[in-house]
Design a protein around this motif. Structure first.
Motif, PDB file in Angstrom:
ATOM      1  N   ASP A  94       0.823  -1.205   0.000  1.00  0.00           N
ATOM      2  CA  ASP A  94       0.000   0.000   0.000  1.00  0.00           C
ATOM      3  C   ASP A  94       0.857   1.253   0.000  1.00  0.00           C
ATOM      4  O   ASP A  94       0.529   2.261  -0.615  1.00  0.00           O
ATOM      5  CB  ASP A  94      -0.923   0.004   1.222  1.00  0.00           C
ATOM      6  CG  ASP A  94      -2.036  -1.028   1.091  1.00  0.00           C
ATOM      7  OD1 ASP A  94      -2.325  -1.419  -0.054  1.00  0.00           O
ATOM      8  OD2 ASP A  94      -2.586  -1.435   2.133  1.00  0.00           O
ATOM      9  N   SER A  95       1.987   1.175   0.715  1.00  0.00           N
ATOM     10  CA  SER A  95       2.811   2.367   0.844  1.00  0.00           C
ATOM     11  C   SER A  95       3.492   2.756  -0.446  1.00  0.00           C
ATOM     12  O   SER A  95       3.926   3.891  -0.599  1.00  0.00           O
ATOM     13  CB  SER A  95       3.872   2.146   1.934  1.00  0.00           C
ATOM     14  OG  SER A  95       4.825   1.189   1.499  1.00  0.00           O
ATOM     15  N   ILE A  96       3.623   1.800  -1.394  1.00  0.00           N
ATOM     16  CA  ILE A  96       4.327   2.123  -2.626  1.00  0.00           C
ATOM     17  C   ILE A  96       3.397   2.225  -3.824  1.00  0.00           C
ATOM     18  O   ILE A  96       3.833   2.531  -4.926  1.00  0.00           O
ATOM     19  CB  ILE A  96       5.427   1.077  -2.935  1.00  0.00           C
ATOM     20  CG1 ILE A  96       4.799  -0.280  -3.238  1.00  0.00           C
ATOM     21  CG2 ILE A  96       6.411   0.973  -1.812  1.00  0.00           C
ATOM     22  CD1 ILE A  96       5.781  -1.309  -3.768  1.00  0.00           C
ATOM     23  N   LYS A  97       2.092   1.980  -3.625  1.00  0.00           N
ATOM     24  CA  LYS A  97       1.238   1.871  -4.804  1.00  0.00           C
ATOM     25  C   LYS A  97       1.062   3.205  -5.517  1.00  0.00           C
ATOM     26  O   LYS A  97       0.695   3.233  -6.688  1.00  0.00           O
ATOM     27  CB  LYS A  97      -0.113   1.275  -4.428  1.00  0.00           C
ATOM     28  CG  LYS A  97      -0.974   2.170  -3.528  1.00  0.00           C
ATOM     29  CD  LYS A  97      -2.299   1.492  -3.226  1.00  0.00           C
ATOM     30  CE  LYS A  97      -3.180   2.350  -2.344  1.00  0.00           C
ATOM     31  NZ  LYS A  97      -4.465   1.687  -2.079  1.00  0.00           N
ATOM     32  N   ASN A  98       1.322   4.326  -4.842  1.00  0.00           N
ATOM     33  CA  ASN A  98       1.182   5.623  -5.477  1.00  0.00           C
ATOM     34  C   ASN A  98       2.521   6.233  -5.858  1.00  0.00           C
ATOM     35  O   ASN A  98       2.600   7.429  -6.116  1.00  0.00           O
ATOM     36  CB  ASN A  98       0.410   6.579  -4.543  1.00  0.00           C
ATOM     37  CG  ASN A  98      -1.039   6.165  -4.392  1.00  0.00           C
ATOM     38  OD1 ASN A  98      -1.664   5.760  -5.361  1.00  0.00           O
ATOM     39  ND2 ASN A  98      -1.559   6.231  -3.184  1.00  0.00           N
ATOM     40  N   ASP A  99       3.581   5.461  -5.843  1.00  0.00           N
ATOM     41  CA  ASP A  99       4.883   5.973  -6.241  1.00  0.00           C
ATOM     42  C   ASP A  99       4.827   6.470  -7.681  1.00  0.00           C
ATOM     43  O   ASP A  99       4.231   5.844  -8.548  1.00  0.00           O
ATOM     44  CB  ASP A  99       5.940   4.878  -6.128  1.00  0.00           C
ATOM     45  CG  ASP A  99       6.394   4.677  -4.697  1.00  0.00           C
ATOM     46  OD1 ASP A  99       5.954   5.453  -3.838  1.00  0.00           O
ATOM     47  OD2 ASP A  99       7.175   3.748  -4.452  1.00  0.00           O
ATOM     48  N   SER A 100       5.499   7.570  -7.915  1.00  0.00           N
ATOM     49  CA  SER A 100       5.510   8.123  -9.264  1.00  0.00           C
ATOM     50  C   SER A 100       6.514   7.419 -10.158  1.00  0.00           C
ATOM     51  O   SER A 100       6.413   7.492 -11.381  1.00  0.00           O
ATOM     52  CB  SER A 100       5.826   9.616  -9.204  1.00  0.00           C
ATOM     53  OG  SER A 100       7.074   9.827  -8.549  1.00  0.00           O
ATOM     54  N   LEU A 101       7.514   6.756  -9.575  1.00  0.00           N
ATOM     55  CA  LEU A 101       8.528   6.069 -10.361  1.00  0.00           C
ATOM     56  C   LEU A 101       8.827   4.715  -9.731  1.00  0.00           C
ATOM     57  O   LEU A 101       9.142   4.629  -8.544  1.00  0.00           O
ATOM     58  CB  LEU A 101       9.808   6.907 -10.418  1.00  0.00           C
ATOM     59  CG  LEU A 101      11.009   6.249 -11.113  1.00  0.00           C
ATOM     60  CD1 LEU A 101      10.684   5.953 -12.576  1.00  0.00           C
ATOM     61  CD2 LEU A 101      12.240   7.132 -11.005  1.00  0.00           C
ATOM     62  N   GLU A 102       8.729   3.672 -10.527  1.00  0.00           N
ATOM     63  CA  GLU A 102       9.003   2.330 -10.050  1.00  0.00           C
ATOM     64  C   GLU A 102       9.857   1.591 -11.076  1.00  0.00           C
ATOM     65  O   GLU A 102       9.576   1.625 -12.273  1.00  0.00           O
ATOM     66  CB  GLU A 102       7.711   1.553  -9.815  1.00  0.00           C
ATOM     67  CG  GLU A 102       6.826   2.140  -8.725  1.00  0.00           C
ATOM     68  CD  GLU A 102       5.476   1.446  -8.666  1.00  0.00           C
ATOM     69  OE1 GLU A 102       5.112   0.964  -7.579  1.00  0.00           O
ATOM     70  OE2 GLU A 102       4.799   1.391  -9.706  1.00  0.00           O
ATOM     71  N   VAL A 103      10.895   0.927 -10.591  1.00  0.00           N
ATOM     72  CA  VAL A 103      11.774   0.122 -11.437  1.00  0.00           C
ATOM     73  C   VAL A 103      11.711  -1.314 -10.914  1.00  0.00           C
ATOM     74  O   VAL A 103      12.091  -1.588  -9.772  1.00  0.00           O
ATOM     75  CB  VAL A 103      13.222   0.633 -11.398  1.00  0.00           C
ATOM     76  CG1 VAL A 103      14.108  -0.218 -12.303  1.00  0.00           C
ATOM     77  CG2 VAL A 103      13.282   2.096 -11.824  1.00  0.00           C
ATOM     78  N   PHE A 104      11.226  -2.209 -11.734  1.00  0.00           N
ATOM     79  CA  PHE A 104      11.086  -3.600 -11.333  1.00  0.00           C
ATOM     80  C   PHE A 104      12.161  -4.459 -12.006  1.00  0.00           C
ATOM     81  O   PHE A 104      12.730  -4.084 -13.042  1.00  0.00           O
ATOM     82  CB  PHE A 104       9.701  -4.134 -11.704  1.00  0.00           C
ATOM     83  CG  PHE A 104       8.578  -3.469 -10.954  1.00  0.00           C
ATOM     84  CD1 PHE A 104       8.196  -3.922  -9.703  1.00  0.00           C
ATOM     85  CD2 PHE A 104       7.920  -2.376 -11.500  1.00  0.00           C
ATOM     86  CE1 PHE A 104       7.177  -3.308  -9.004  1.00  0.00           C
ATOM     87  CE2 PHE A 104       6.899  -1.749 -10.820  1.00  0.00           C
ATOM     88  CZ  PHE A 104       6.525  -2.216  -9.562  1.00  0.00           C
ATOM     89  N   VAL A 105      12.405  -5.617 -11.420  1.00  0.00           N
ATOM     90  CA  VAL A 105      13.440  -6.508 -11.945  1.00  0.00           C
ATOM     91  C   VAL A 105      12.906  -7.934 -11.951  1.00  0.00           C
ATOM     92  O   VAL A 105      12.137  -8.337 -11.074  1.00  0.00           O
ATOM     93  CB  VAL A 105      14.727  -6.420 -11.094  1.00  0.00           C
ATOM     94  CG1 VAL A 105      14.477  -6.874  -9.662  1.00  0.00           C
ATOM     95  CG2 VAL A 105      15.858  -7.235 -11.715  1.00  0.00           C
TER      96      VAL A 105
END
Length: 286
Positions: free
Chosen positions: A123-134
């Protein structure tokens, strides 16, 4: 290179060069607070496969100083996840979509089984404006085939560890033909007398002439190779043909290309538009 991955979200949160002579690794408190469940590893290798949203490509096009995705762009995006001021400092914020959300999958283990710590983290990251997944590939074979010898070597590795038949049951091998243990021959391919195939992969429906030597090469489907040809560290693409007594080393023969008889090429691409084809016709071997 030290890689940090946030375990609950599979986000890439750290890319940092490390001093092999030192056992210490400096991490910022902002990174630790932001991603407390971070796993670190110095055993991973970048496969150079990247998937970007459109805005990232627009950002790269507008910043010619970014010359390498691996060395310039990716480290910047990774750092910006825990250092939001970098978004404005580097002009990234002007390219970000108006609303960027992280969808929590209905099968997320934290939500499905009521593990509140993981659910709260998502929940704390769901509104992040930038996400880098691996994506971490475990097992199997991964390698860079950015050069012809590397591509041939990788095919040889696959052939060596394959548990299937080295030569397809429908292939026809004439007398005194040799196919090495690290080679494979595809369906309905015909190899005539005294052919030698070592550390190579020969595709399906190929017609290989007499006294041909193929070493550390990849022959794709529907290729015709004349008598007396020698191929070393080559890639011959689909529907190509190689004329009698031609000698090629370190070459890539394009699809549908007809290499003339008695040609000689070394360390060069051979395509339909290549001026080398005309020169090759006049090169004879005695």
């Amino acid at each position: 290179m030290c890689v940090g991955i946030d375990q609950p979200s599979s986000r890439l949160v750290l890319l940092q060069d490390i001093d092999k002579k030192s056992e210490d690794l400096a991490l910022s408190m902002s990174l630790i607070r932001r991603f407390p469940s971070m796993a670190l590893s110095d055993k991973m290798q970048d496969t150079h496969v990247y998937v970007f949203q459109r805005w990232v490509l627009d950002y790269v096009s507008a910043h010619p100083e970014i010359v390498s995705l691996q060395e310039d762009l990716l480290p910047l995006l990774v750092r910006a996840q825990s250092q939001p001021h970098l978004l404005e400092k580097n002009g990234i914020d002007r390219y970000l979509p108006a609303s960027t959300t992280h969808r929590i999958d209905e099968y997320d283990t934290g939500v499905q089984f009521g593990q509140h710590e993981q659910a709260d983290h998502s929940d704390s990251i769901k509104n992040d404006s930038l996400e880098v997944f691996v994506y971490v590939r475990r097992g199997g074979i991964i390698g860079r085939a950015n050069e012809i010898p590397r591509y041939c070597d990788l095919n040889s590795v696959v052939a060596r560890i394959s548990t299937g038949a080295r030569t397809d049951g429908s292939a026809i091998l004439a007398q005194q033909t040799q196919v090495g243990a690290e080679s494979m021959v595809g369906a309905s391919t015909q190899l005539r007398e005294r052919c030698s195939v070592k550390r190579s992969v020969v595709g399906a429906h190929c017609n290989i002439g007499k006294d041909v030597k193929i070493v550390n090469s990849v022959i794709m489907d529907h290729v015709t190779i004349g008598d007396g040809v020698k191929l070393e560290s080559c890639i011959v693409c689909k529907l190509a043909s190689v004329g009698n007594n031609a000698q090629l080393k370190g070459c890539e023969v394009g699809p549908r290309v007809a290499v003339p008889d008695d040609s000689s090429f070394k360390n060069t691409p051979v395509t339909e538009d290549s001026d080398l084809l005309d020169d090759g016709m006049n090169t004879e071997f005695r």
